[in-house]
Design a protein around this motif. Structure first.
Motif, PDB file in Angstrom:
ATOM      1  N   GLY A   1       0.829  -1.328  -0.009  1.00 14.94           N
ATOM      2  CA  GLY A   1       0.163  -0.062  -0.064  1.00 14.94           C
ATOM      3  C   GLY A   1       1.099   1.462  -0.129  1.00 14.94           C
ATOM      4  N   PRO A   2       0.483   2.561  -0.300  1.00 17.46           N
ATOM      5  CA  PRO A   2       1.132   3.597  -0.436  1.00 17.46           C
ATOM      6  C   PRO A   2       1.656   3.948   0.973  1.00 17.46           C
ATOM      7  N   ASP A   3       1.166   3.757   2.152  1.00 19.74           N
ATOM      8  CA  ASP A   3       1.771   3.917   3.447  1.00 19.74           C
ATOM      9  C   ASP A   3       2.858   3.261   3.983  1.00 19.74           C
ATOM     10  N   GLY A   4       2.714   1.679   3.368  1.00 20.64           N
ATOM     11  CA  GLY A   4       3.956   0.957   3.694  1.00 20.64           C
ATOM     12  C   GLY A   4       5.008   1.155   2.712  1.00 20.64           C
ATOM     13  N   LEU A   5       4.652   1.490   1.395  1.00 21.31           N
ATOM     14  CA  LEU A   5       5.770   1.967   0.576  1.00 21.31           C
ATOM     15  C   LEU A   5       6.646   3.249   1.087  1.00 21.31           C
TER      16      LEU A   5
ATOM     17  N   ARG B   1      13.347   4.492   4.442  1.00 19.74           N
ATOM     18  CA  ARG B   1      14.632   3.652   4.648  1.00 19.74           C
ATOM     19  C   ARG B   1      15.587   3.246   3.764  1.00 19.74           C
ATOM     20  N   SER B   2      15.412   3.568   2.562  1.00 20.49           N
ATOM     21  CA  SER B   2      16.319   2.944   1.520  1.00 20.49           C
ATOM     22  C   SER B   2      17.368   3.864   1.044  1.00 20.49           C
ATOM     23  N   PRO B   3      18.544   3.637   1.052  1.00 20.07           N
ATOM     24  CA  PRO B   3      19.763   4.541   0.808  1.00 20.07           C
ATOM     25  C   PRO B   3      19.762   4.721  -0.577  1.00 20.07           C
ATOM     26  N   VAL B   4      18.892   4.507  -1.569  1.00 23.43           N
ATOM     27  CA  VAL B   4      18.929   4.480  -2.983  1.00 23.43           C
ATOM     28  C   VAL B   4      17.608   4.811  -3.705  1.00 23.43           C
ATOM     29  N   PRO B   5      17.546   5.214  -4.797  1.00 24.10           N
ATOM     30  CA  PRO B   5      16.196   5.325  -5.406  1.00 24.10           C
ATOM     31  C   PRO B   5      15.269   4.207  -5.505  1.00 24.10           C
ATOM     32  N   VAL B   6      13.996   4.463  -5.288  1.00 20.41           N
ATOM     33  CA  VAL B   6      13.180   3.621  -5.283  1.00 20.41           C
ATOM     34  C   VAL B   6      12.021   3.497  -6.584  1.00 20.41           C
ATOM     35  N   LEU B   7      11.874   2.295  -7.233  1.00 19.82           N
ATOM     36  CA  LEU B   7      10.740   2.204  -8.347  1.00 19.82           C
ATOM     37  C   LEU B   7       9.810   1.271  -7.454  1.00 19.82           C
ATOM     38  N   ALA B   8       8.610   1.822  -7.477  1.00 18.76           N
ATOM     39  CA  ALA B   8       7.374   1.128  -6.999  1.00 18.76           C
ATOM     40  C   ALA B   8       6.976   0.043  -8.016  1.00 18.76           C
ATOM     41  N   LEU B   9       6.762  -1.209  -7.511  1.00 17.58           N
ATOM     42  CA  LEU B   9       6.197  -2.345  -8.583  1.00 17.58           C
ATOM     43  C   LEU B   9       5.260  -3.124  -7.748  1.00 17.58           C
ATOM     44  N   GLY B  10       4.216  -3.538  -8.633  1.00 15.66           N
ATOM     45  CA  GLY B  10       3.307  -4.397  -8.268  1.00 15.66           C
ATOM     46  C   GLY B  10       1.713  -3.903  -8.255  1.00 15.66           C
ATOM     47  N   GLY B  11       1.105  -4.490  -9.451  1.00 14.75           N
ATOM     48  CA  GLY B  11      -0.347  -3.839  -9.542  1.00 14.75           C
ATOM     49  C   GLY B  11      -0.637  -2.384  -9.702  1.00 14.75           C
ATOM     50  N   ILE B  12       0.311  -1.884 -10.560  1.00 13.78           N
ATOM     51  CA  ILE B  12       0.326  -0.511 -11.095  1.00 13.78           C
ATOM     52  C   ILE B  12      -0.221  -0.555 -12.357  1.00 13.78           C
ATOM     53  N   GLU B  13      -1.432  -0.288 -12.464  1.00 14.16           N
ATOM     54  CA  GLU B  13      -2.027  -0.117 -13.855  1.00 14.16           C
ATOM     55  C   GLU B  13      -2.625   1.235 -14.159  1.00 14.16           C
ATOM     56  N   THR B  14      -2.827   2.301 -13.227  1.00 12.21           N
ATOM     57  CA  THR B  14      -3.621   3.322 -13.671  1.00 12.21           C
ATOM     58  C   THR B  14      -2.932   4.524 -13.051  1.00 12.21           C
ATOM     59  N   PRO B  15      -3.027   5.850 -13.876  1.00 13.19           N
ATOM     60  CA  PRO B  15      -2.248   7.253 -13.465  1.00 13.19           C
ATOM     61  C   PRO B  15      -2.463   7.435 -12.110  1.00 13.19           C
ATOM     62  N   ALA B  16      -3.795   7.085 -11.429  1.00 16.03           N
ATOM     63  CA  ALA B  16      -3.903   7.142  -9.862  1.00 16.03           C
ATOM     64  C   ALA B  16      -3.005   6.578  -9.027  1.00 16.03           C
TER      65      ALA B  16
ATOM     66  N   VAL C   1       0.076   5.377 -10.291  1.00 19.06           N
ATOM     67  CA  VAL C   1       1.195   6.284 -10.233  1.00 19.06           C
ATOM     68  C   VAL C   1       1.404   7.379  -9.529  1.00 19.06           C
ATOM     69  N   ARG C   2       0.403   7.968  -9.356  1.00 14.46           N
ATOM     70  CA  ARG C   2       0.358   9.253  -8.479  1.00 14.46           C
ATOM     71  C   ARG C   2       0.809   9.009  -7.023  1.00 14.46           C
ATOM     72  N   ALA C   3       0.088   7.776  -6.539  1.00 12.93           N
ATOM     73  CA  ALA C   3       0.086   7.214  -5.204  1.00 12.93           C
ATOM     74  C   ALA C   3       1.353   7.001  -4.780  1.00 12.93           C
ATOM     75  N   CYS C   4       2.112   6.325  -5.767  1.00 15.82           N
ATOM     76  CA  CYS C   4       3.575   5.646  -5.638  1.00 15.82           C
ATOM     77  C   CYS C   4       4.569   7.042  -5.485  1.00 15.82           C
ATOM     78  N   VAL C   5       4.232   7.963  -6.375  1.00 15.04           N
ATOM     79  CA  VAL C   5       5.291   9.130  -6.348  1.00 15.04           C
ATOM     80  C   VAL C   5       5.186   9.760  -5.194  1.00 15.04           C
ATOM     81  N   GLU C   6       3.746  10.073  -4.635  1.00 14.12           N
ATOM     82  CA  GLU C   6       3.560  10.851  -3.526  1.00 14.12           C
ATOM     83  C   GLU C   6       3.967  10.155  -2.267  1.00 14.12           C
ATOM     84  N   ALA C   7       4.167   8.811  -2.491  1.00 11.19           N
ATOM     85  CA  ALA C   7       4.826   8.019  -1.227  1.00 11.19           C
ATOM     86  C   ALA C   7       6.246   8.350  -1.146  1.00 11.19           C
ATOM     87  N   GLY C   8       6.821   8.698  -2.500  1.00 11.46           N
ATOM     88  CA  GLY C   8       8.291   8.964  -2.261  1.00 11.46           C
ATOM     89  C   GLY C   8       9.127   8.288  -3.463  1.00 11.46           C
TER      90      GLY C   8
END
Length: 227
Positions: free
Chosen positions: A141-145, A151-166, A168-175
C-alpha cells in the motif's frame, strides 16, 4: 520501467517492448529466466537496439549480463552516464553485487533494504495486489511504500499492481522516484497506449513535484529511476 513476461504478452515480446518504448518507456528488464541462455542471449541482442534508439537501456535480470562470450563488455554512450552493462538482481543474492555499470535489486521489506551494498536502485513490491502474482504479498500500500522509501539508501521504483495514473500518483506521492510495470503492459491489447498513459502521468507529476528520495553519500551513476 517495464519488466518482461513473454507468457503474459498478447503478441511477440519484441513487438510489445517496441510498442512500450514508443509509448515512453526507457528502461526494460529482460526476465525470461526459464529460457536457455542461448535464447536469452538472442533476445538481449534483439532488444538492446530498440532501447538504444530511444536513448534507453536494457537491464538484464542477472547476475548473467547476457553479453557475447567472444566480446569484451561494451561501453557505449547512453542516457544513463555511459551505463551499458546493467543488471537487476533478486533479493536473495548475490551479495555483494557483481561489477556492472548499473545494478538494481528487488526488495520487499526493511531487512532486504538493510542488506544493500553498492546497488544503484531498488524495486519495492508488491505495492498493490497484482494479477501477475495473485496472492503474493501482503501488498505494501502507499503507506507501507512510504515507510520503506524512507529507509532506502537508493532511489526506489514502486512495483506490483500498478495499472492506472492514480496508482502512479500514489507511488510518487509516497516518495518513489518512478514505477515499474509488468502485467499492465504485457497483457495489454495496445501496449503503446498503456505505456503512453502511465509515462505521461509520471512526467506530469515530475513537473509539479520532486520526490524526496534518500541517496547514498558516494557519487553513483545516473540510474533509470532518476530519468
Amino acid at each position: 520501467m517495464l519488466l518482461t513476461d513473454r507468457r503474459a504478452a498478447r503478441g511477440d515480446l519484441r513487438d510489445v517492448v517496441a510498442q512500450a518504448v514508443s509509448g515512453g518507456v526507457r528502461c526494460v528488464v529482460l526476465r525470461e529466466k526459464d529460457l536457455p541462455r542461448a535464447e536469452r542471449l538472442v533476445l538481449a541482442a534483439e532488444l538492446r537496439p530498440i532501447l538504444a534508439e530511444a536513448g534507453g537501456t536494457l537491464i538484464v535480470a542477472g547476475p548473467d549480463p547476457l553479453l557475447p562470450d567472444t566480446q569484451p563488455a561494451p561501453r557505449i554512450p547512453s542516457t544513463f552516464g555511459g551505463a551499458f552493462v546493467a543488471l537487476h538482481l533478486p533479493a536473495a543474492g548475490p551479495y555483494p553485487p557483481p561489477v556492472a555499470d548499473l545494478v538494481g535489486r528487488s526488495c520487499h521489506d526493511e531487512a532486504e533494504l538493510d542488506r544493500l551494498t553498492t546497488e544503484d536502485y531498488v524495486t519495492l513490491s508488491p505495492v498493490f495486489p497484482t494479477r501477475s502474482k495473485p496472492g503474493y504479498g501482503p501488498s505494501l500500500g502507499p503507506d507501507g511504500l512510504a515507510a520503506l522509501v524512507g529507509r532506502s539508501p537508493v532511489p526506489v521504483l514502486a512495483l506490483g499492481g500498478i495499472e492506472t495514473p492514480a496508482q502512479v500518483r500514489a507511488c510518487v506521492e509516497a516518495g518513489a522516484t518512478g514505477v515499474a510495470v509488468q502485467g499492465a503492459i504485457m497483457r495489454a491489447r495496445n501496449p503503446h497506449r498503456v505505456a503512453t498513459t502511465l509515462t505521461t502521468a509520471h512526467h506530469e507529476l515530475l513537473q509539479t513535484s520532486t520526490p524526496q528520495t534518500p541517496h547514498r553519500s558516494d557519487p553513483a551513476p545516473t540510474t533509470p529511476a532518476q530519468r
